[in-house]
Design a protein around this motif. Sequence first.
Motif, short mmCIF file in Angstrom:
data_model
loop_
_atom_site.label_atom_id
_atom_site.label_comp_id
_atom_site.label_asym_id
_atom_site.label_seq_id
_atom_site.Cartn_x
_atom_site.Cartn_y
_atom_site.Cartn_z
N ALA A 69 0.81 -1.22 0.00
CA ALA A 69 0.00 0.00 0.00
C ALA A 69 0.84 1.27 0.00
O ALA A 69 0.31 2.36 -0.14
CB ALA A 69 -0.92 0.01 1.21
N PHE A 70 2.18 1.11 0.14
CA PHE A 70 3.05 2.26 0.28
C PHE A 70 4.00 2.40 -0.91
O PHE A 70 4.35 1.43 -1.57
CB PHE A 70 3.87 2.15 1.56
CG PHE A 70 3.03 2.01 2.79
CD1 PHE A 70 2.30 3.07 3.27
CD2 PHE A 70 2.96 0.80 3.45
CE1 PHE A 70 1.50 2.94 4.40
CE2 PHE A 70 2.18 0.65 4.58
CZ PHE A 70 1.44 1.73 5.06
N VAL A 71 4.44 3.63 -1.11
CA VAL A 71 5.43 3.92 -2.15
C VAL A 71 6.81 3.60 -1.58
O VAL A 71 7.12 3.98 -0.44
CB VAL A 71 5.36 5.42 -2.55
CG1 VAL A 71 6.39 5.74 -3.60
CG2 VAL A 71 3.96 5.78 -3.02
N THR A 111 -0.28 5.33 -7.54
CA THR A 111 -1.61 5.94 -7.48
C THR A 111 -1.60 7.08 -6.45
O THR A 111 -0.73 7.14 -5.57
CB THR A 111 -2.67 4.92 -7.06
OG1 THR A 111 -2.39 4.49 -5.72
CG2 THR A 111 -2.70 3.73 -8.00
N ARG A 112 -2.61 7.93 -6.57
CA ARG A 112 -2.76 9.03 -5.61
C ARG A 112 -2.98 8.46 -4.21
O ARG A 112 -2.48 8.98 -3.22
CB ARG A 112 -3.93 9.92 -6.05
CG ARG A 112 -4.26 11.05 -5.11
CD ARG A 112 -3.14 12.08 -5.09
NE ARG A 112 -3.36 13.10 -4.12
CZ ARG A 112 -3.73 14.33 -4.41
NH1 ARG A 112 -3.91 14.70 -5.67
NH2 ARG A 112 -3.89 15.22 -3.47
N GLU A 113 -3.73 7.37 -4.14
CA GLU A 113 -4.01 6.73 -2.85
C GLU A 113 -2.71 6.23 -2.19
O GLU A 113 -2.50 6.42 -0.99
CB GLU A 113 -4.99 5.58 -3.04
CG GLU A 113 -5.39 4.91 -1.75
CD GLU A 113 -6.36 3.75 -1.95
OE1 GLU A 113 -6.71 3.13 -0.96
OE2 GLU A 113 -6.76 3.48 -3.11
N MET A 114 -1.85 5.60 -2.97
CA MET A 114 -0.57 5.12 -2.44
C MET A 114 0.28 6.29 -1.94
O MET A 114 0.88 6.23 -0.87
CB MET A 114 0.22 4.35 -3.51
CG MET A 114 -0.32 3.00 -3.86
SD MET A 114 0.52 2.26 -5.29
CE MET A 114 2.17 2.01 -4.63
N PHE A 115 0.31 7.36 -2.74
CA PHE A 115 1.08 8.54 -2.37
C PHE A 115 0.56 9.15 -1.07
O PHE A 115 1.32 9.42 -0.14
CB PHE A 115 1.04 9.58 -3.50
CG PHE A 115 1.75 10.85 -3.17
CD1 PHE A 115 3.14 10.91 -3.17
CD2 PHE A 115 1.04 12.00 -2.87
CE1 PHE A 115 3.81 12.09 -2.86
CE2 PHE A 115 1.69 13.18 -2.56
CZ PHE A 115 3.07 13.22 -2.56
N ASP A 116 -0.76 9.34 -0.99
CA ASP A 116 -1.37 9.94 0.20
C ASP A 116 -1.17 9.07 1.43
O ASP A 116 -0.84 9.58 2.51
CB ASP A 116 -2.86 10.19 -0.03
CG ASP A 116 -3.14 11.31 -1.01
OD1 ASP A 116 -2.21 12.10 -1.30
OD2 ASP A 116 -4.28 11.40 -1.50
N THR A 117 -1.34 7.76 1.28
CA THR A 117 -1.16 6.83 2.40
C THR A 117 0.27 6.88 2.90
O THR A 117 0.52 6.94 4.11
CB THR A 117 -1.52 5.39 1.98
OG1 THR A 117 -2.86 5.37 1.52
CG2 THR A 117 -1.35 4.42 3.12
N THR A 118 1.21 6.88 1.99
CA THR A 118 2.62 6.93 2.36
C THR A 118 2.94 8.24 3.05
O THR A 118 3.66 8.26 4.07
CB THR A 118 3.52 6.75 1.11
OG1 THR A 118 3.13 5.54 0.45
CG2 THR A 118 4.99 6.69 1.49
N LEU A 119 2.42 9.34 2.54
CA LEU A 119 2.66 10.65 3.13
C LEU A 119 2.10 10.72 4.56
O LEU A 119 2.76 11.27 5.46
CB LEU A 119 2.01 11.72 2.26
CG LEU A 119 2.64 13.09 2.24
CD1 LEU A 119 4.13 13.04 1.95
CD2 LEU A 119 1.94 13.96 1.23
N VAL A 120 0.93 10.14 4.78
CA VAL A 120 0.33 10.12 6.12
C VAL A 120 1.22 9.34 7.09
O VAL A 120 1.49 9.80 8.21
CB VAL A 120 -1.10 9.53 6.09
CG1 VAL A 120 -1.60 9.20 7.48
CG2 VAL A 120 -2.05 10.49 5.39
N VAL A 121 1.70 8.18 6.66
CA VAL A 121 2.53 7.37 7.54
C VAL A 121 3.85 8.07 7.84
O VAL A 121 4.32 8.08 8.98
CB VAL A 121 2.76 5.96 6.95
CG1 VAL A 121 3.74 5.17 7.79
CG2 VAL A 121 1.44 5.22 6.84
#
Length: 125
Positions: free
Chosen positions: A32-34, A80-90
Amino acid sequence: MVRFPCIPALLVLILVMLLPACKKQESISGKAFVEREVMVDVLVDIHLADGVTNDRKFNRKYDVDSIDLLTPILEKHHITREMFDTTLVVYSQHPELFDQLYSDVLIKLSVMLDESDKEDLNDEP
């Protein structure tokens, strides 16, 4: 006074169980992460796009904002934008990892700037 002989053993058990939770996280990984190196490249591209779109000459000629360029940057790196956002949050939840990530981003941008300066010096008569 009543004594509880199992209290010290219970405290030791709790400490042993909590100790791994205190371990410093060294990386963020999973499907799920970049990946870290890709994230560095994405952030470099985002900062470059931001620098270009903040230029007055560019803004006069083109009606585009750096946020408009996020989708093409993510597509370039196959994320994906979702992967980017999820990685940024973590990363935002682990400031020490975010700091390390941004150190690499700044190093990469500095190297690019140095290379550009060298090319400019070579082009001068």
